[in-house]
Design an enzyme around this catalytic site. Structure first.
Site, short mmCIF file in Angstrom:
data_model
loop_
_atom_site.label_atom_id
_atom_site.label_comp_id
_atom_site.label_asym_id
_atom_site.label_seq_id
_atom_site.Cartn_x
_atom_site.Cartn_y
_atom_site.Cartn_z
N ASP A 169 37.43 -1.45 23.18
CA ASP A 169 36.35 -2.47 22.83
C ASP A 169 36.75 -3.26 21.68
OD1 ASP A 169 33.26 -3.33 23.20
OD2 ASP A 169 33.72 -3.03 20.85
N GLU A 176 37.90 -5.05 28.33
CA GLU A 176 37.04 -6.07 28.75
C GLU A 176 37.81 -7.06 29.45
OE1 GLU A 176 33.15 -5.61 26.45
OE2 GLU A 176 34.88 -5.68 24.83
N CYS A 193 23.62 3.32 27.49
CA CYS A 193 23.70 4.73 26.89
C CYS A 193 24.68 5.38 27.60
CB CYS A 193 22.52 5.36 26.94
SG CYS A 193 22.53 6.89 26.25
N CYS A 204 22.96 9.12 29.11
CA CYS A 204 21.63 8.97 30.13
C CYS A 204 21.85 7.71 31.17
CB CYS A 204 20.33 9.15 29.73
SG CYS A 204 19.94 7.45 28.57
N CYS A 249 19.74 4.83 21.76
CA CYS A 249 19.23 4.76 23.04
C CYS A 249 17.66 4.75 23.11
CB CYS A 249 19.77 5.84 23.94
SG CYS A 249 19.20 5.84 25.69
N CYS A 303 16.61 8.29 25.62
CA CYS A 303 17.13 9.57 25.32
C CYS A 303 17.37 9.99 23.67
CB CYS A 303 18.23 10.20 25.95
SG CYS A 303 19.77 9.38 25.55
N ASP A 311 30.33 0.06 18.78
CA ASP A 311 31.80 -0.23 19.22
C ASP A 311 32.39 1.05 19.88
OD1 ASP A 311 31.81 -2.64 18.15
OD2 ASP A 311 32.64 -2.15 16.48
#
Length: 416
Positions: free
Chosen positions: A185, A272, A339, A342, A358, A361, A368
């Site tokens: 990232d 990315e 997330c 989940c 999140c 959850c 990052d």
């Protein structure tokens, strides 16, 4: 695997050779600009695009004409290659990969290329290279040139002439020794956050431009106070060019070291698919619709370009292939808003620049790190969705795929 690699060295020409280097670079720039002017006049008159073969006949007429007989003093192959550069610029424009070709200016990226390897003689033992109409040139031999010489480019950078020797050779690429797949990232506060399924690695930004920004601004102010084209102005301009060269060299050195370490220690690299040009576009807007937060966006754009994200990915791409690895680019949308525990995706999950929480959850982590985890998982799923069967090698339940038979032969990364 067919490996094409360039070796760049600084050359030490004599006074006569320096004069010829500037003359040849000027001749190539003249041919490029004159051909571009012919293309524009032809377009205004409603004519079709003139291809390279037809444009080469113009070059013959210019070299044999009475107006520009000095073109004969320059080698013909670099002049022809200047026309090929223009043709490639037009093709990129037609394919919407670049803007419309622009005229070249003196002193900006002066360069020319010898495309015929038969006219090039390389004597590594004596640290010299022979080029048409230049003779033997001494160069600073810092490393051995491997492979068959295909072409040579000569360029001027911050007052120093350099030679770039492109070679080609066959190499045997074995399966990567590491079974690790890593997600990367990219950011401004953290240059790169890496997650390999077991641990996190953070690469801090170098900020090469930011370090020299005030010194560069001072040199530019001093240059603006000088009479243009005077001797003092030329000295000030050389000082500005040296600072810019130092900034670029420091950035390239950092990126090369980082990408080499990543490609050597990870078989699968997931990044990315960032559109850096769109991300760093100016927010100034137009007179009718002026932009908002222009000053803040300008600072962000400067920070993004200072990191060198595009060059980082380009280096990772070919270095992963050389090491027997694989690079996968995944869509960047919502990588830091999903997330990893989940799968809940919401913009509110990204509480701040650094905090991820999140809403479903309650999982909390660095934003990052969450992005690098999601990038890694998306890269693995992308390859599996393309039909690349995973091999029996797991890291915390994740697998990295075998790419045997999926690339063309000259770019095969993994051995079958």
């Amino acid at each position: 695997m067919l490996r094409r690699q360039a070796y760049k060295f600084r050359i030490e020409p004599t006074g006569e050779q320096q004069r010829k280097l500037r003359q040849f670079a000027g001749a190539c720039r003249f041919v490029f600009n004159k051909a571009l002017a012919v293309q524009q006049v032809n377009r205004e008159e409603g004519g079709k695009y003139i291809g390279y073969v037809a444009m080469a006949k113009y070059l013959t007429a210019w070299r044999n004409g009475d107006e520009t007989p000095w073109l004969k003093d320059a080698p013909v192959h670099p002049l022809q290659h200047a026309l090929k550069d223009l043709d490639r610029a037009y093709q990129n424009f037609f394919a919407q990969r670049a803007d419309f070709p622009r005229f070249k200016k003196r002193g900006q990226r002066d360069s020319f290329r010898y495309p015929d390897p038969k006219q090039i003689k390389l004597d590594q033992g004596n640290s010299r290279i022979n080029l048409p109409k230049l003779g033997w040139l001494r160069y600073r031999n810092s490393r051995q040139v491997l492979g068959t010489v295909k072409n040579v480019s000569v360029s001027l950078s911050a007052g120093h002439w350099c030679v770039s020797i492109q070679t080609e050779r066959e190499v045997d690429v074995q399966r990567h020794s590491s079974p690790l797949a890593v997600g990367i990232d990219l950011g401004v506060v953290r240059f790169a956050t890496l997650w390999d399924g077991r641990q996190e690695t953070v690469l801090q930004p170098l900020n090469s431009f930011k370090r020299h920004q005030h010194r560069l601004a001072k040199a530019q102010r001093q240059m603006s106070h000088k009479t243009k084209f005077s001797n003092n102005w030329k000295k000030a301009k050389a000082r500005v060019q040296r600072i810019n060269r130092q900034i670029a060299d420091a950035r390239n050195d950092y990126l090369h070291k980082a990408t080499h370490a990543i490609s050597q220690s990870h078989a699968l690299v997931c990044v990315e698919d960032l559109k850096v040009g769109n991300m760093s576009r100016s927010a100034k807007g137009t007179v009718e619709q002026p932009g908002q937060s222009v000053r803040q966006k300008s600072g962000l754009n400067r920070a993004i370009l200072d990191q060198g994200w595009g060059e980082f990915r380009r280096q990772l791409d070919y270095k992963a292939q050389w090491a027997g690895g694989w690079l996968v680019a995944v869509p960047p949308q919502q990588t830091s808003q999903q997330c990893p525990e989940c799968g809940h995706t919401h913009a509110g999950n990204r509480q701040t620049q650094a905090l991820f929480l999140c809403l479903a959850c309650g999982h909390s982590d660095n934003a990052d790190r969450v992005g690098s985890r999601n990038i890694r998982e998306r890269g693995l799923k992308t390859l599996e969705g393309q039909g690349h069967a995973p091999i029996a090698c797991e890291v915390n339940g994740a697998v990295w795929p075998s790419a045997a038979g999926t690339r063309r032969s000259e770019e095969t990364a993994f051995a079958a």
